[in-house]
Design a protein around this motif. Structure first.
Motif, PDB file in Angstrom:
ATOM      1  N   HIS A 191     130.585 101.296  58.152  1.00  0.00           N
ATOM      2  CA  HIS A 191     129.612 102.133  57.478  1.00  0.00           C
ATOM      3  C   HIS A 191     128.926 103.027  58.490  1.00  0.00           C
ATOM      4  O   HIS A 191     128.758 102.654  59.655  1.00  0.00           O
ATOM      5  CB  HIS A 191     128.531 101.281  56.786  1.00  0.00           C
ATOM      6  N   VAL A 211     125.296 105.200  58.385  1.00  0.00           N
ATOM      7  CA  VAL A 211     124.112 105.386  57.557  1.00  0.00           C
ATOM      8  C   VAL A 211     123.152 106.355  58.238  1.00  0.00           C
ATOM      9  O   VAL A 211     122.728 106.117  59.372  1.00  0.00           O
ATOM     10  CB  VAL A 211     123.398 104.047  57.293  1.00  0.00           C
ATOM     11  N   CYS A 256     121.512 108.311  62.789  1.00  0.00           N
ATOM     12  CA  CYS A 256     122.804 107.913  62.205  1.00  0.00           C
ATOM     13  C   CYS A 256     123.249 106.650  62.924  1.00  0.00           C
ATOM     14  O   CYS A 256     123.469 106.672  64.136  1.00  0.00           O
ATOM     15  CB  CYS A 256     123.807 109.044  62.389  1.00  0.00           C
ATOM     16  N   GLY A 285     128.946 109.353  56.604  1.00  0.00           N
ATOM     17  CA  GLY A 285     127.813 108.726  55.968  1.00  0.00           C
ATOM     18  C   GLY A 285     127.562 109.315  54.595  1.00  0.00           C
ATOM     19  O   GLY A 285     128.237 110.257  54.169  1.00  0.00           O
TER      20      GLY A 285
END
Length: 122
Positions: free
Chosen positions: A3, A5, A22, A113
């Motif tokens: 992931h 984010v 990030c 993201g």
């Protein structure tokens, strides 16, 4: 599962500053070149800039002198420092991890993201 984010978006008045972050999950940011992108309503996605694994950066002319990309390896975090924001900077900002660095730009982005929204008001 990998992931990415983003965070740090929000509402700010013109002339203000924001710092976007990030963070990678199951992804070591220092192993990739990383890019920041933005997409304003009704417009195509625009590359803001990127940073290579060695730390070299490139910044789009539209934000040069106002935006800075950096990376903190210890925190596995990529940053986008945005200063002197204008109404034209209103957009959703995305970061992405790429695997190719050429001509001072990152490419072949593999992971993206979900974005963080930035709204600049007068």
């Amino acid at each position: 599962q990998i992931h990415i984010v983003e965070s740090g978006g929000g509402s700010v008045q013109a002339g203000g500053s924001l710092r976007l972050s990030c963070v990678g999950s199951e992804l070591t940011i220092s192993n990739y070149c990383m890019g920041w992108f933005r997409q304003a309503p009704g417009k195509e996605r625009e590359e803001v800039g990127s940073i290579g694994t060695g730390g070299s950066t490139s910044i789009a002319d539209s934000v040069k002198g106002r935006f800075t990309i950096s990376r903190d390896h210890s925190k596995n975090t990529l940053y986008l420092q945005m200063n002197n924001l204008t109404l034209d900077d209103t957009a959703t900002y995305y970061c992405a991890a790429g695997v190719a660095w050429s001509r001072s730009r990152c490419s072949q982005y593999k992971f993206w993201g979900q974005g963080t929204q930035v709204v600049v008001s007068s």
